[in-house]
Design a protein around this motif. Sequence first.
Motif, mmCIF file in Angstrom:
data_model
loop_
_atom_site.group_PDB
_atom_site.id
_atom_site.type_symbol
_atom_site.label_atom_id
_atom_site.label_comp_id
_atom_site.label_asym_id
_atom_site.label_seq_id
_atom_site.Cartn_x
_atom_site.Cartn_y
_atom_site.Cartn_z
ATOM 1 N N SER A 55 40.236 41.873 50.060
ATOM 2 C CA SER A 55 40.184 42.419 48.698
ATOM 3 C C SER A 55 40.874 41.516 47.684
ATOM 4 C CB SER A 55 40.823 43.813 48.656
ATOM 5 O OG SER A 55 42.189 43.743 49.041
ATOM 6 N N ARG A 56 41.555 40.479 48.157
ATOM 7 C CA ARG A 56 42.193 39.523 47.258
ATOM 8 C C ARG A 56 41.385 38.246 47.094
ATOM 9 N NH1 ARG A 56 46.860 41.296 50.265
ATOM 10 N NH2 ARG A 56 46.714 39.428 51.583
ATOM 11 N N ASP A 57 40.245 38.183 47.768
ATOM 12 C CA ASP A 57 39.390 36.987 47.725
ATOM 13 C C ASP A 57 38.090 37.338 47.004
ATOM 14 O OD1 ASP A 57 37.668 34.821 48.288
ATOM 15 O OD2 ASP A 57 38.788 34.352 50.114
ATOM 16 N N SER A 58 37.805 36.633 45.904
ATOM 17 C CA SER A 58 36.618 36.941 45.097
ATOM 18 C C SER A 58 35.330 36.764 45.892
ATOM 19 C CB SER A 58 36.588 36.060 43.846
ATOM 20 O OG SER A 58 36.587 34.682 44.202
ATOM 21 N N LEU A 62 32.607 39.864 46.143
ATOM 22 C CA LEU A 62 31.204 39.759 45.739
ATOM 23 C C LEU A 62 30.281 40.061 46.916
ATOM 24 C CD1 LEU A 62 31.324 36.545 43.506
ATOM 25 C CD2 LEU A 62 30.867 38.893 42.744
ATOM 26 N N TYR A 63 30.681 39.620 48.094
ATOM 27 C CA TYR A 63 29.863 39.866 49.275
ATOM 28 C C TYR A 63 29.768 41.352 49.590
ATOM 29 C CZ TYR A 63 28.871 40.472 54.236
ATOM 30 O OH TYR A 63 28.373 40.929 55.426
ATOM 31 N N HIS A 130 40.206 27.206 40.904
ATOM 32 C CA HIS A 130 39.535 28.345 41.539
ATOM 33 C C HIS A 130 40.416 29.593 41.550
ATOM 34 C CE1 HIS A 130 38.231 30.829 45.018
ATOM 35 N NE2 HIS A 130 37.030 30.571 44.530
ATOM 36 N N SER A 131 41.674 29.437 41.931
ATOM 37 C CA SER A 131 42.573 30.589 42.013
ATOM 38 C C SER A 131 42.837 31.208 40.651
ATOM 39 C CB SER A 131 43.892 30.187 42.669
ATOM 40 O OG SER A 131 44.526 29.161 41.916
ATOM 41 N N GLN A 132 42.703 30.411 39.588
ATOM 42 C CA GLN A 132 42.933 30.925 38.241
ATOM 43 C C GLN A 132 41.686 31.584 37.662
ATOM 44 O OE1 GLN A 132 44.197 27.427 36.141
ATOM 45 N NE2 GLN A 132 46.234 27.375 37.097
ATOM 46 N N THR A 139 36.765 39.190 38.977
ATOM 47 C CA THR A 139 35.607 39.475 39.823
ATOM 48 C C THR A 139 35.125 40.903 39.624
ATOM 49 O OG1 THR A 139 36.477 37.928 41.477
ATOM 50 C CG2 THR A 139 34.719 39.407 42.176
ATOM 51 N N HIS A 140 36.055 41.841 39.503
ATOM 52 C CA HIS A 140 35.682 43.236 39.268
ATOM 53 C C HIS A 140 35.033 43.408 37.888
ATOM 54 C CE1 HIS A 140 38.979 44.335 42.369
ATOM 55 N NE2 HIS A 140 37.781 44.364 42.936
ATOM 56 N N ILE A 141 35.538 42.675 36.904
ATOM 57 C CA ILE A 141 34.920 42.712 35.570
ATOM 58 C C ILE A 141 33.511 42.146 35.638
ATOM 59 C CG2 ILE A 141 35.030 41.752 33.227
ATOM 60 C CD1 ILE A 141 38.088 41.832 33.462
ATOM 61 N N PHE A 142 33.336 41.072 36.404
ATOM 62 C CA PHE A 142 32.015 40.464 36.562
ATOM 63 C C PHE A 142 31.045 41.439 37.222
ATOM 64 C CE2 PHE A 142 29.051 38.059 39.287
ATOM 65 C CZ PHE A 142 28.379 37.320 38.309
ATOM 66 N N ILE A 143 31.513 42.187 38.214
ATOM 67 C CA ILE A 143 30.663 43.173 38.888
ATOM 68 C C ILE A 143 30.242 44.277 37.909
ATOM 69 C CG2 ILE A 143 30.676 45.012 40.630
ATOM 70 C CD1 ILE A 143 32.349 43.142 42.391
ATOM 71 N N CYS A 144 31.179 44.723 37.075
ATOM 72 C CA CYS A 144 30.833 45.723 36.048
ATOM 73 C C CYS A 144 29.770 45.167 35.105
ATOM 74 C CB CYS A 144 32.073 46.129 35.264
ATOM 75 S SG CYS A 144 33.302 47.048 36.218
ATOM 76 N N LEU A 145 29.898 43.888 34.780
ATOM 77 C CA LEU A 145 28.912 43.241 33.907
ATOM 78 C C LEU A 145 27.548 43.182 34.585
ATOM 79 C CD1 LEU A 145 28.420 41.744 31.228
ATOM 80 C CD2 LEU A 145 29.062 39.616 32.393
ATOM 81 N N LEU A 146 27.545 42.958 35.897
ATOM 82 C CA LEU A 146 26.282 42.942 36.648
ATOM 83 C C LEU A 146 25.565 44.280 36.526
ATOM 84 C CD1 LEU A 146 27.058 41.093 40.020
ATOM 85 C CD2 LEU A 146 26.030 40.180 37.954
ATOM 86 N N TRP A 147 26.329 45.363 36.615
ATOM 87 C CA TRP A 147 25.720 46.697 36.530
ATOM 88 C C TRP A 147 25.167 46.963 35.132
ATOM 89 C CZ3 TRP A 147 24.499 50.375 40.070
ATOM 90 C CH2 TRP A 147 24.946 50.145 41.379
ATOM 91 N N VAL A 148 25.859 46.458 34.131
ATOM 92 C CA VAL A 148 25.373 46.624 32.751
ATOM 93 C C VAL A 148 24.071 45.855 32.562
ATOM 94 C CG1 VAL A 148 25.845 46.130 30.322
ATOM 95 C CG2 VAL A 148 27.670 47.034 31.785
#
Length: 314
Positions: A55-58, A62-63, A130-132, A139-148
């Motif tokens: 859960s700490r690895d983007s 995503l997977y 990468h870590s930044q 990643t969670h914000i990106f997933i929310c954007l995917l749903w939008v």
Amino acid sequence: ISLLVKNWEMNSTNLIVDSYEEAFAKNIVIVSLGLIINFINGMLMVTFFSNPMFSRDSRYILYIHLVFNDMLMICISVTLYVLTYVSPLVNASLCCVLVFLGTTTFMITPLNLAGMAIERFIAICKPLHHSQICTPRRTHIFICLLWVIGAIRSITDVIISLLTQPVSFFRSFIPCYPNYLFPSKSHQYNTTASQVICMSLVWIILIYTYCRVLFTARKADSKGSANKARSTILLHGVQLLLCMLSYITPFMFMITTPFFRLHQTKITFCIYLFTNILPRLLSPLIYGVRDQKFVKQMKEYFTCNIVIVKIVPS
């Protein structure tokens, strides 16, 4: 997609109707495969949540979102397929909700694959950043954007229906097929435009990231790194091709109809099975089994739990 299959059977086969035994067998096969696929994907999700490291690895976030999205898509697709046999007429509002969710999850899959490719591109080409950049929060914000983004097409279809259909339409009972729910030319244009734009964007991202990753890996004079980078991005391409199998379904129908009209319902069922159900299993498995860290955790977690279950009764 399951609705498109049933809709094609209804329009292209005229008097050819499934017998009770054949309809029962089809539904048993679809429901059984859906349960098996979701059981396997459920194991992948349990593995993810069993170790906080994932859960700490983007990359793993995503997977597992891809796995969850495919599970939801399978549930909706199987429900719609069975519903067309059990209840030929469905409340238009309920049908709209199911089609909305099914279309949204279908659109999210290629977008999620593009996000996974971008994450690998950053990891290999921009390792110091990468870590930044790829933090869990982003990643969670990106997933929310995917749903939008994935819901835009469905929202547009609903808005068009609200503008063109009377309110009584949503209280009526209709065959739950896209052609009945969204019959206008505007809906067809919206579907075509959204699919072309989405797939073109995803393919551009995959090709760009593949070329950049491969170039960077070779420049580093590391053969192993180059091979790993090439296979990683190519894997996303294979997954995307699996997702795109559903787009060639109508063409396969048109090719087979003139030659096998008497067996068209069986052929359409097989096409639906191999282009829409099975890829939902292969897509997450290919990526999950390939990751040694994920496989190791899965073996350890489920082996430990099986041993505990055997010991406790005694």
